[in-house]
Design an enzyme around this catalytic site. Structure first.
Site, PDB file in Angstrom:
ATOM      1  N   GLU A 100     166.301  37.507  71.645  1.00  0.00           N
ATOM      2  CA  GLU A 100     166.954  38.225  72.741  1.00  0.00           C
ATOM      3  C   GLU A 100     167.791  37.323  73.629  1.00  0.00           C
ATOM      4  O   GLU A 100     168.825  37.736  74.146  1.00  0.00           O
ATOM      5  CB  GLU A 100     165.898  38.938  73.597  1.00  0.00           C
ATOM      6  CG  GLU A 100     165.094  40.007  72.869  1.00  0.00           C
ATOM      7  CD  GLU A 100     165.925  41.236  72.552  1.00  0.00           C
ATOM      8  OE1 GLU A 100     167.050  41.352  73.066  1.00  0.00           O
ATOM      9  OE2 GLU A 100     165.435  42.079  71.781  1.00  0.00           O
ATOM     10  N   ASP A 109     175.219  44.998  76.948  1.00  0.00           N
ATOM     11  CA  ASP A 109     175.054  44.530  75.565  1.00  0.00           C
ATOM     12  C   ASP A 109     176.253  44.985  74.732  1.00  0.00           C
ATOM     13  O   ASP A 109     177.169  45.638  75.254  1.00  0.00           O
ATOM     14  CB  ASP A 109     173.719  45.023  74.999  1.00  0.00           C
ATOM     15  CG  ASP A 109     173.704  46.526  74.715  1.00  0.00           C
ATOM     16  OD1 ASP A 109     174.727  47.204  74.926  1.00  0.00           O
ATOM     17  OD2 ASP A 109     172.646  47.024  74.285  1.00  0.00           O
TER      18      ASP A 109
END
Length: 232
Positions: A100, A109
């Protein structure tokens, strides 16, 4: 605040079932007395007898709850393999945090979802910021919550090899409990085909229908971890 899979938690919470049984036992006497014939209601011996039976049933329920088979409890979806200081807990934190990455200020994102810390998206708004210590705490809490949801979908979660368990939790953290539970991966795992379940991981390398190179690398690494130590 309720966890996202509270229904599964309640479903497997035997203590709640026993508390309900004890409550039902306690209310039986006044209900029965209210509707019973007059001579029964006035008969002190019958009332004492009903009180004794009700009390014994309530005590039995409490004893049964406290002495519930430990092995069954430990292998239920309510149990956890993320014990503090355990190798699996350390591996899960290392794997997920590596995949991550850490961002202490909220960002979007690749598909535009506000994200912060180690890929946390739930309740995140642009402008949110956290310290590194807060991000680590959030990750730890999230992994435990996702593990609970993951275990609820697995027939025998404690039979999964350690590497596979870590890989599946990393996958669950990334795609969500709902996607995991409905997946072919879980169906194969629950049928005893662990290798087949591991081989499903590379198929999940798209976001919003777009194949992402970083996600492909992640799934490849998760598959390798999943198959580690398993004879194929």
């Amino acid at each position: 605040m309720l966890v996202s899979n509270w229904r599964a938690v309640v479903k497997h919470a035997w203590s709640i079932r026993f508390m309900v049984l004890a409550l039902l036992c306690i209310i039986i006497e006044p209900i029965y007395t209210f509707f019973a014939a007059t001579w029964v209601a006035k008969n002190i011996y019958i009332q004492l007898g009903m009180s004794a039976v009700t009390g014994l049933l309530a005590v039995a329920a409490i004893i049964a709850a406290s002495s519930f088979d430990r092995k069954s409890l430990e292998t239920s979806p309510m149990a956890s393999r993320l014990k503090k200081g355990s190798a699996i807990a350390a591996a899960c934190i290392a794997v997920v945090s590596t995949f991550e990455g850490l961002r202490t200020v909220a960002y979007r994102d690749p598909i535009g979802i506000p994200t912060v810390c180690f890929g946390e998206t739930r309740g995140v708004k642009m402008g949110d910021s956290y310290t590194v210590a807060q991000c680590k705490d959030i990750l730890g809490d999230s992994l435990k919550e996702f593990e609970t949801g993951m275990r609820a979908c697995m027939k025998q979660p404690d039979q999964a090899p350690s590497g596979a368990y870590v890989a599946f939790l990393s996958f669950t953290y990334n795609v969500g409990t709902g996607a995991l539970c409905k997946s072919t991966l879980t169906r194969k795992l629950n049928s005893g085909d662990v290798v087949g379940a591991c081989n499903e991981l590379p198929k999940w390398d798209k976001a919003a229908g777009i194949r992402l190179p970083d996600l492909t690398k992640r799934r490849t690494a998760e598959r390798a971890l999943c198959l580690n130590g398993i004879r194929t």
